[in-house]
Design a protein around this motif. Structure first.
Motif, PDB file in Angstrom:
ATOM      1  N   LYS A  49     -12.977  10.574  16.131  1.00  0.00           N
ATOM      2  CA  LYS A  49     -12.344  11.805  16.732  1.00  0.00           C
ATOM      3  C   LYS A  49     -13.048  13.018  16.578  1.00  0.00           C
ATOM      4  CE  LYS A  49      -7.392  11.575  17.757  1.00  0.00           C
ATOM      5  NZ  LYS A  49      -6.058  12.099  17.259  1.00  0.00           N
ATOM      6  N   LEU A  50     -13.752  13.445  15.583  1.00  0.00           N
ATOM      7  CA  LEU A  50     -14.221  14.651  15.212  1.00  0.00           C
ATOM      8  C   LEU A  50     -15.702  14.780  16.055  1.00  0.00           C
ATOM      9  CD1 LEU A  50     -13.477  15.403  11.578  1.00  0.00           C
ATOM     10  CD2 LEU A  50     -12.478  16.593  13.556  1.00  0.00           C
ATOM     11  N   VAL A  63      -5.649   2.494   5.644  1.00  0.00           N
ATOM     12  CA  VAL A  63      -6.318   3.892   4.698  1.00  0.00           C
ATOM     13  C   VAL A  63      -7.870   4.170   5.479  1.00  0.00           C
ATOM     14  CG1 VAL A  63      -7.279   5.173   2.806  1.00  0.00           C
ATOM     15  CG2 VAL A  63      -4.897   3.906   2.725  1.00  0.00           C
ATOM     16  N   SER A  64      -8.393   2.715   5.225  1.00  0.00           N
ATOM     17  CA  SER A  64      -9.641   2.618   6.009  1.00  0.00           C
ATOM     18  C   SER A  64      -9.808   2.975   7.608  1.00  0.00           C
ATOM     19  CB  SER A  64     -10.454   1.628   5.681  1.00  0.00           C
ATOM     20  OG  SER A  64     -10.655   1.112   4.352  1.00  0.00           O
ATOM     21  N   THR A  65      -8.970   2.288   8.197  1.00  0.00           N
ATOM     22  CA  THR A  65      -8.809   2.369   9.611  1.00  0.00           C
ATOM     23  C   THR A  65      -8.700   3.778   9.901  1.00  0.00           C
ATOM     24  OG1 THR A  65      -8.080   0.191   9.850  1.00  0.00           O
ATOM     25  CG2 THR A  65      -7.631   1.533  11.565  1.00  0.00           C
ATOM     26  N   ASP A  66      -7.615   4.568   9.244  1.00  0.00           N
ATOM     27  CA  ASP A  66      -7.054   5.806   9.731  1.00  0.00           C
ATOM     28  C   ASP A  66      -8.459   6.637   9.451  1.00  0.00           C
ATOM     29  OD1 ASP A  66      -5.338   7.962  10.214  1.00  0.00           O
ATOM     30  OD2 ASP A  66      -5.420   8.365   8.063  1.00  0.00           O
ATOM     31  N   ALA A  67      -9.166   6.380   8.406  1.00  0.00           N
ATOM     32  CA  ALA A  67     -10.304   7.471   7.995  1.00  0.00           C
ATOM     33  C   ALA A  67     -11.433   7.143   9.220  1.00  0.00           C
ATOM     34  CB  ALA A  67     -10.976   7.237   6.520  1.00  0.00           C
ATOM     35  N   GLN A  68     -11.559   6.134   9.453  1.00  0.00           N
ATOM     36  CA  GLN A  68     -12.686   5.887  10.620  1.00  0.00           C
ATOM     37  C   GLN A  68     -11.944   6.173  11.826  1.00  0.00           C
ATOM     38  OE1 GLN A  68     -13.278   1.614  11.181  1.00  0.00           O
ATOM     39  NE2 GLN A  68     -15.134   1.908  12.421  1.00  0.00           N
TER      40      GLN A  68
END
Length: 63
Positions: free
Chosen positions: A61-62, A51-56
């Motif tokens: 990307k943004l 979850v943390s990796t995905d959020a980072q």
């Protein structure tokens, strides 16, 4: 049939007692946290939860 059920129940009870030795017999004892972020060895290696990796990655990307 009953011997297998009793053996299984005894084996499970023994497993619970052995897994909970620290919880049952040590004052203030508790089970270790299962979260990756609470493990100092994994943090040292730079491993974090999905979850943390995905959020980072979404944040990078943004930008």
């Amino acid at each position: 049939m009953w011997t297998i059920i009793l053996f299984t129940a005894g084996f499970l009870a023994l497993a619970v007692v052995l897994l909970g030795v620290r919880v049952f017999f040590v004052k203030g004892g508790r089970f270790p946290s299962p979260h990756i972020s609470d493990n100092k060895y994994l943090r040292k290696k730079g491993i974090s939860c999905a979850v943390s990796t995905d959020a980072q990655e979404r944040k990078e990307k943004l930008i």
